[in-house]
Design a protein around this motif. Sequence first.
Motif, PDB file in Angstrom:
ATOM      1  N   GLN A  45      73.884  17.789  97.189  1.00 39.80           N
ATOM      2  CA  GLN A  45      73.936  17.385  95.778  1.00 39.80           C
ATOM      3  C   GLN A  45      73.664  15.893  95.603  1.00 39.80           C
ATOM      4  OE1 GLN A  45      74.307  19.232  93.023  1.00 39.80           O
ATOM      5  NE2 GLN A  45      74.400  21.147  94.163  1.00 39.80           N
ATOM      6  N   LYS A  75      69.749   9.373  88.618  1.00 38.51           N
ATOM      7  CA  LYS A  75      68.880   9.575  87.451  1.00 38.51           C
ATOM      8  C   LYS A  75      69.706   9.499  86.156  1.00 38.51           C
ATOM      9  CE  LYS A  75      65.081  12.525  86.015  1.00 38.51           C
ATOM     10  NZ  LYS A  75      64.345  13.782  86.180  1.00 38.51           N
ATOM     11  N   GLN A  85      79.215  13.404  82.752  1.00 36.13           N
ATOM     12  CA  GLN A  85      77.947  14.011  83.196  1.00 36.13           C
ATOM     13  C   GLN A  85      78.020  15.539  83.128  1.00 36.13           C
ATOM     14  OE1 GLN A  85      77.407  15.568  86.567  1.00 36.13           O
ATOM     15  NE2 GLN A  85      75.163  15.574  86.567  1.00 36.13           N
ATOM     16  N   THR A 117      82.539  21.172  95.952  1.00 33.91           N
ATOM     17  CA  THR A 117      83.751  20.517  96.448  1.00 33.91           C
ATOM     18  C   THR A 117      84.666  21.463  97.211  1.00 33.91           C
ATOM     19  OG1 THR A 117      83.699  19.220  94.432  1.00 33.91           O
ATOM     20  CG2 THR A 117      85.732  19.149  95.707  1.00 33.91           C
ATOM     21  N   LYS A 128      70.192  22.212  78.311  1.00 35.37           N
ATOM     22  CA  LYS A 128      69.372  22.546  77.142  1.00 35.37           C
ATOM     23  C   LYS A 128      69.737  23.923  76.567  1.00 35.37           C
ATOM     24  CE  LYS A 128      67.145  18.880  76.695  1.00 35.37           C
ATOM     25  NZ  LYS A 128      67.421  18.073  75.515  1.00 35.37           N
TER      26      LYS A 128
HETATM   27  C1  MC0 Z   1      69.977  15.847  81.937  1.00 35.12           C
HETATM   28  N1  MC0 Z   1      70.152  16.195  80.659  1.00 35.12           N
HETATM   29  C2  MC0 Z   1      71.449  16.303  80.409  1.00 35.12           C
HETATM   30  C3  MC0 Z   1      72.094  16.007  81.634  1.00 35.12           C
HETATM   31  N2  MC0 Z   1      71.160  15.744  82.570  1.00 35.12           N
HETATM   32  N3  MC0 Z   1      72.122  16.635  79.306  1.00 35.12           N
HETATM   33  C4  MC0 Z   1      73.460  16.656  79.384  1.00 35.12           C
HETATM   34  N4  MC0 Z   1      74.160  16.368  80.524  1.00 35.12           N
HETATM   35  C5  MC0 Z   1      73.502  16.048  81.656  1.00 35.12           C
HETATM   36  N5  MC0 Z   1      74.180  15.768  82.772  1.00 35.12           N
HETATM   37  C6  MC0 Z   1      69.085  16.391  79.660  1.00 35.12           C
HETATM   38  C7  MC0 Z   1      68.233  15.134  79.524  1.00 35.12           C
HETATM   39  O1  MC0 Z   1      68.792  14.260  78.580  1.00 35.12           O
HETATM   40  C8  MC0 Z   1      66.905  15.690  79.104  1.00 35.12           C
HETATM   41  O2  MC0 Z   1      66.909  15.934  77.721  1.00 35.12           O
HETATM   42  C9  MC0 Z   1      66.830  17.021  79.828  1.00 35.12           C
HETATM   43  O3  MC0 Z   1      68.185  17.398  80.124  1.00 35.12           O
HETATM   44  C10 MC0 Z   1      66.056  16.912  81.144  1.00 35.12           C
HETATM   45  O4  MC0 Z   1      66.625  15.830  81.806  1.00 35.12           O
HETATM   46  P1  MC0 Z   1      65.978  14.985  82.987  1.00 35.12           P
HETATM   47  O5  MC0 Z   1      66.514  13.626  82.954  1.00 35.12           O
HETATM   48  O6  MC0 Z   1      64.493  15.182  83.020  1.00 35.12           O
HETATM   49  O7  MC0 Z   1      66.668  15.617  84.204  1.00 35.12           O
HETATM   50  P2  MC0 Z   1      66.229  16.774  85.153  1.00 35.12           P
HETATM   51  O8  MC0 Z   1      65.568  17.867  84.396  1.00 35.12           O
HETATM   52  O9  MC0 Z   1      65.518  16.146  86.300  1.00 35.12           O
HETATM   53  O10 MC0 Z   1      67.652  17.252  85.636  1.00 35.12           O
HETATM   54  C11 MC0 Z   1      68.612  17.735  84.781  1.00 35.12           C
HETATM   55  C12 MC0 Z   1      69.426  18.769  85.564  1.00 35.12           C
HETATM   56  C13 MC0 Z   1      69.918  18.096  86.853  1.00 35.12           C
HETATM   57  C14 MC0 Z   1      70.571  19.229  84.673  1.00 35.12           C
HETATM   58  C15 MC0 Z   1      68.508  19.965  85.866  1.00 35.12           C
HETATM   59  O11 MC0 Z   1      70.748  17.000  86.539  1.00 35.12           O
HETATM   60  C16 MC0 Z   1      70.648  19.011  87.777  1.00 35.12           C
HETATM   61  O12 MC0 Z   1      70.032  19.739  88.570  1.00 35.12           O
HETATM   62  N6  MC0 Z   1      72.013  19.022  87.727  1.00 35.12           N
HETATM   63  C17 MC0 Z   1      72.832  19.948  88.519  1.00 35.12           C
HETATM   64  C18 MC0 Z   1      73.277  19.341  89.779  1.00 35.12           C
HETATM   65  C19 MC0 Z   1      74.186  18.140  89.579  1.00 35.12           C
HETATM   66  O13 MC0 Z   1      74.331  17.638  88.455  1.00 35.12           O
HETATM   67  N7  MC0 Z   1      74.728  17.617  90.722  1.00 35.12           N
HETATM   68  C20 MC0 Z   1      75.588  16.449  90.688  1.00 35.12           C
HETATM   69  C21 MC0 Z   1      76.980  16.862  90.631  1.00 35.12           C
HETATM   70  P3  MC0 Z   1      65.707  15.465  76.793  1.00 35.12           P
HETATM   71  O14 MC0 Z   1      66.144  15.843  75.397  1.00 35.12           O
HETATM   72  O15 MC0 Z   1      65.553  13.991  77.033  1.00 35.12           O
HETATM   73  O16 MC0 Z   1      64.540  16.270  77.281  1.00 35.12           O
HETATM   74  S1  MC0 Z   1      77.470  17.630  92.163  1.00 35.12           S
HETATM   75  C22 MC0 Z   1      78.896  18.485  91.819  1.00 35.12           C
HETATM   76  O17 MC0 Z   1      79.309  18.496  90.697  1.00 35.12           O
HETATM   77  C23 MC0 Z   1      79.540  19.194  92.986  1.00 35.12           C
HETATM   78  C24 MC0 Z   1      79.769  18.285  94.148  1.00 35.12           C
HETATM   79  C25 MC0 Z   1      80.842  19.904  92.633  1.00 35.12           C
HETATM   80  O18 MC0 Z   1      81.423  19.700  91.553  1.00 35.12           O
HETATM   81  O19 MC0 Z   1      81.308  20.689  93.473  1.00 35.12           O
END
Ligand code: MC0
Length: 144
Positions: A45, A75, A85, A117, A128
Amino acid sequence: MSENSGLFTHIDHVGIAVRDLDEAIAFYEEKYGMRMAHREENEEQGVAEAMMEVGDSTSCIQLLAPLNEKSTIAKFLDKSGPGIQQMAYRVKDIDDVCAKLKERGLRLLYPEPKIGTAGSRINFVHPKDAGGVLVELVEPGTSH
Ligand code: MC0
């Protein structure tokens, strides 16, 4: 699952993106008196994380710092700065919940749950499809 409990059993944690994990842990300990329940790095992650207990609620604040520049947290920090987040809900059976959410038209980020975790199984609903909120689903590991 009881009839009126919906898909989720608890708020498992609220994830907060931070630039410096040690500084953030110190802030939550010193200002709010929170205790750190768990700390680990999740290479897949791209995060270093710490779970801070919210009293006896079993819910936590998860402090998330990027491990590298490719990390989703890096990012997020670049785009939005430090702050909330993700919202993570605890579930009993993540496969069942993912199947139901897919049936209901929501996009899950992974075809199969990944490891989160403390040996938990996790998946995410795309922000979205969820009113602008990144929703994490957490099926706790056996040590939870
Ligand atoms: C992006 N967007 C969000 C956001 N991240 N909206 C709300 N909350 C967030 N965290 C929105 C952006 O503003 C954008 O909207 C659109 O989604 C595309 O964003 P991007 O900047 O182009 O980002 P992407 O597409 O590269 O990635 C977004 C995505 C990514 C959610 C797919 O962050 C992801 O794969 N997240 C899941 C994994 C993760 O977050 N891991 C870290 C925590 P507009 O309107 O501008 O198009 S690890 C964790 O949590 C583990 C350890 C656990 O708990 O066990």
